[in-house]
Design an enzyme around this catalytic site. Structure first.
Site, mmCIF file in Angstrom:
data_model
loop_
_atom_site.group_PDB
_atom_site.id
_atom_site.type_symbol
_atom_site.label_atom_id
_atom_site.label_comp_id
_atom_site.label_asym_id
_atom_site.label_seq_id
_atom_site.Cartn_x
_atom_site.Cartn_y
_atom_site.Cartn_z
ATOM 1 N N ASN A 300 0.845 -1.198 0.000
ATOM 2 C CA ASN A 300 0.000 0.000 0.000
ATOM 3 C C ASN A 300 0.884 1.253 0.000
ATOM 4 O O ASN A 300 2.113 1.152 0.034
ATOM 5 C CB ASN A 300 -0.942 -0.037 1.202
ATOM 6 N N CYS A 302 2.044 3.519 2.022
ATOM 7 C CA CYS A 302 3.103 3.778 3.007
ATOM 8 C C CYS A 302 3.957 2.566 3.322
ATOM 9 O O CYS A 302 4.808 2.608 4.237
ATOM 10 C CB CYS A 302 2.480 4.345 4.268
ATOM 11 N N GLU A 304 3.504 -0.471 4.616
ATOM 12 C CA GLU A 304 3.378 -1.406 5.734
ATOM 13 C C GLU A 304 2.473 -2.592 5.429
ATOM 14 O O GLU A 304 2.425 -3.548 6.206
ATOM 15 C CB GLU A 304 2.869 -0.678 6.984
#
Length: 781
Positions: A300, A302, A304
């Protein structure tokens, strides 16, 4: 000393500040306690509005709306389910600010949109039809409030053959710009701004172009980018060996690159712009619970949440600052409360999967096959402060690892109980869990450490597992009145210990850190550390501590001060690999100016810059400095050009003299040298200076086979020679290559904080996003 140690262990924190006190129980919703910033964020971005934009619900009603909607999923599994009790359980967890699901769930549950997932990964196959199908799906997801991740590794490289037309391919970077333009035109659901992750394999022929794709500060503004590396590549980096570049169309090696040089380029561009990060896909796929469904190629926005193509994930975060109990004059972790909160959170997140209205049917199909959830944390730095433990300490690492191990254990138990009640996730038969002694889980993954930018503002706690970014923020209210907001824990201790003053709070607002402020006890300075007080190595070690007990990955920003070198960045990227992290992103203070200033909000920011008096401030000259002197023959005679370098190897100043002293030529040359030195000390890239001077013609001459057209041209030639000569030294090569953008210094304390484009408050960079703690403005990429 004994008293200081007792205080450092937490004694003296006899009562929590009002901002951290637990909210009343669900039976008394009128007593919900929210900070001014939380109310501002909720009113602007979360509370339901009518067609005229008027807020139509209170925060209590918002939490009731979400709890009521998600509790309806219970009907699918039992006609006798006590839906009202589940609703009350969900409401209490949220209204107490002990647990919050991801933003789309809070915004959309119980409303017409009903899109509840935060993150998605879309496949990009090597055809025009597939690429533009992905563009369409991206638009639908962003419109509904989600973020998207892509791997461009399947696309043939720029210049490669296109069989259907006999033409040539434009390559991954070119197509990424189409996705970026699509995102630019869509403001997510009217409440969230578009965010993307772009990933390209380190083995792709276009990898060097991809690494440099954000260098100009204008491209891919709505993307975070990461290089998909692997352990084989990192071993080649360590050994300085070459590795294969493979054409994805033919799947055959076509040339080799030196791994160390590619790695150095990644570090150089990360130093300049914050991108690219690294993601270790081989490690991620070793933990892929459903390899039969495919290989994980992207994450995704960011980083994580690694996902298979068309998967989505529902995230949520436990507020660790609320997971404490008071024992006399100290605090201790309330493990029973944490276990109970985890059980509630897992059930709530599983219900989200049922109640979700998916933007694309393929996403619904894949999501319900694996039923992935991502339970994480926020408020970790607050917890450490209340426990009296410095963030950058071995004790903090041990606490972090123990907490995440406990959350992992309890979320596994909760998911296994749900599997008994509702059945395991449908892809369980072909999963890694289907083996002798393997557990049946309701959810293929259970834990993720996600960004909590706006969630942590609502909960009035520190973000994710990040340290405090600063101890003070400035809010501009009404007619630009300046309101200083100080960390409530620090303010309480300052008042109780007797060192509180208005002057101290003003100084704190200016510096953000208490480290260099006189009159503050040392034990306070040790506990109340901010992000820039902590060395990058501690950031990585903390990320690794949580990663060891997290199914998916960890969103964590490694903060660097403005003065950091490219070598510092490279060292941390290598440390992330050695510590077992699944990915790494860094942010050097002041390195993302151009990206923020070119988001369509430029004019508003320019007005703020004019109001605040933003300007270039040249660095001071150190006492000792080293350089090189070159003689160049010009039409005016022999010219001697001295170029001095700063401690990180960047050109710092220029001195030039002609063989004949005095006269107009010498005066003009001195003026040119002074202006060049001023530009270098203000951060203007050497390459730009060379470009401006090269080719100016006056009295041409020849020197060692090179035409020297004038004195300014001679300076440009000497600067070019110096760069080339010093690039032979690895440390300086990185430093020279890492100069981009005009840097603004502020009182010697690094970069002036960028103003928020919506409220003129301070923007901070955490977990891959720019966040304003005052109004909740959030921009990733």
């Amino acid at each position: 000393m004994p008293n200081a140690r007792k205080k450092a262990r937490g004694e003296g924190f006899s009562s929590l500040p009002s901002a951290a006190r637990g909210a009343p129980s669900a039976e008394s919703p009128a007593g919900l306690q929210l900070s001014p910033s939380a109310l501002t964020v909720l009113q602007k971005r979360y509370l339901a509005k009518n067609s005229e934009g008027r807020v139509m619900e209170t925060p209590e009603e918002m939490f009731q709306r979400v709890a009521q909607n998600l509790s309806l999923a219970e009907r699918k599994y039992s006609r006798h389910a006590d839906i009202k009790a589940v609703e009350q359980e969900f409401y209490k967890a949220m209204a107490s600010l002990e647990f919050l699901p991801n933003s789309p769930t809070i915004m959309n549950a119980g409303r017409e949109l009903q899109q509840l997932s935060a993150c998605f990964v879309l496949p990009i196959e090597d055809s025009i039809e597939a690429i533009f199908d992905a563009v369409k799906h991206t638009a639908l997801i962003h419109k509904s409030g989600g973020g998207t991740g892509f791997s461009f590794s399947r696309l043939r490289p720029a210049g490669d053959v296109v069989g259907s037309t006999g033409g040539v391919a434009s390559g991954p970077v070119s197509f990424a710009k189409i996705f970026d333009a699509t995102t630019e035109q869509i403001k997510q659901g009217g409440t969230r701004r578009g965010a993307n992750m772009g990933i390209l394999s380190v083995n792709h022929p276009d990898i060097l172009d991809f690494i440099r794709s954000k260098q100009n500060g204008a491209s891919l503004q709505n993307f975070n980018i990461s290089v998909a590396a692997n352990e084989e590549f990192m071993r080649a980096v360590e050994k300085g060996e070459d590795y294969d570049i493979i054409n994805p169309r033919t799947r055959k090696p076509e040339r080799k690159l030196n791994a160390r040089k590619v790695f150095n380029l990644i570090a150089e561009l990360a130093w300049q712009t914050g991108d690219p990060g690294l993601v270790f896909l081989d490690r991620i796929n070793r933990d892929n619970p459903t390899p039969a469904l495919g290989e994980i190629e992207s994450t995704n926005p960011c980083g994580e949440q690694p996902l298979l193509p068309f998967e989505s994930c529902n995230l949520g975060s436990v507020n660790l600052a609320k997971m404490l109990r008071q024992e006399g004059n100290t605090y201790a972790i309330d493990w029973d409360k944490l276990a109970k909160t985890v059980r509630t959170a897992v059930r709530l997140l599983d219900n989200v999967i049922e109640m979700n209205k998916y933007p694309v049917h393929q996403i619904e199909e894949m999501t319900k096959k694996t039923r992935k959830i991502g339970l994480g944390v926020m408020g970790f730095a607050d917890m450490l402060i209340l426990l009296g433990i410095p963030y950058d300490s071995e004790e903090a690492l041990a606490i972090g690892e123990r907490i995440m191990a406990f959350i992992s254990e309890k979320s596994n138990e909760a998911s296994a109980m749900l599997a008994q009640e509702r059945g395991a996730f449908p892809a369980w038969e072909d999963s890694i869990y289907n083996r002798p002694g393997g557990m049946k889980y309701r959810n293929a993954t259970r834990t993720t450490i996600a960004p909590t930018g706006t969630l942590s503002i609502i909960a009035d706690c520190s973000s994710g597992i990040e340290p405090l970014f600063a101890l003070s923020y400035v809010r501009n209210v009404l007619d630009n009145n300046r309101l200083i907001e100080v960390n409530p824990y620090f303010e309480e201790v300052a008042r109780r210990e007797g060192f509180y003053s208005k002057e101290l709070m003003e100084a704190l607002a200016e510096k953000g850190s208490v480290r260099d402020i006189a009159g503050v006890p040392e034990w306070i300075k040790r506990i109340f550390v901010s992000a820039h007080d902590i060395s990058p190595e501690w950031h990585i070690r903390m990320q690794a501590a949580f990663q060891r007990h997290t199914d998916n990955a960890v969103s964590k920003t490694v903060n660097f001060p403005h003065r950091a070198t490219v070598e510092d960045v490279a060292k941390v990227y290598m440390l992330a690999y050695k510590e077992g992290c699944k990915g790494i992103t860094i942010f050097r203070d002041g390195s993302k100016d151009k990206q923020v200033l070119s988001t369509g909000l430029t004019e508003k920011l320019k007005e703020t810059d004019a109001r605040t008096g933003t300007s270039l401030v040249p660095r001071e000259r150190p006492q000792l400095i080293q350089g090189v002197t070159e003689r160049i023959r010009t039409g005016h005679g022999n010219m001697y050009i001295t170029i001095n370098f700063d401690e990180s190897g960047r050109p710092f100043e220029v001195f030039s003299t002609l063989g004949k002293a005095g006269g107009c030529d010498s005066a003009q040359l001195e003026a040119i040298s002074r202006l060049i030195s001023l530009a270098l000390r203000s951060g203007i890239p050497t390459e730009q200076i060379i470009e401006q001077l090269r080719g100016i013609t006056c009295c041409p001459s020849w020197d060692r086979g090179v035409q020297v057209k004038s004195a300014p041209d001679a300076v440009a030639i000497a600067l070019s020679h110096a760069l080339q000569q010093w690039k032979e030294l690895p440390r300086l090569e990185k430093a020279f290559a890492a100069q981009l953008g005009l840097l603004v210094e502020d009182n010697g304390n690094g970069k002036r904080p960028l103003p928020c484009p919506e409220c003129s408050g301070q923007l901070i960079y955490q977990e891959g996003c720019f966040v304003c703690r005052a109004c909740g403005y959030n921009k990733c990429g």
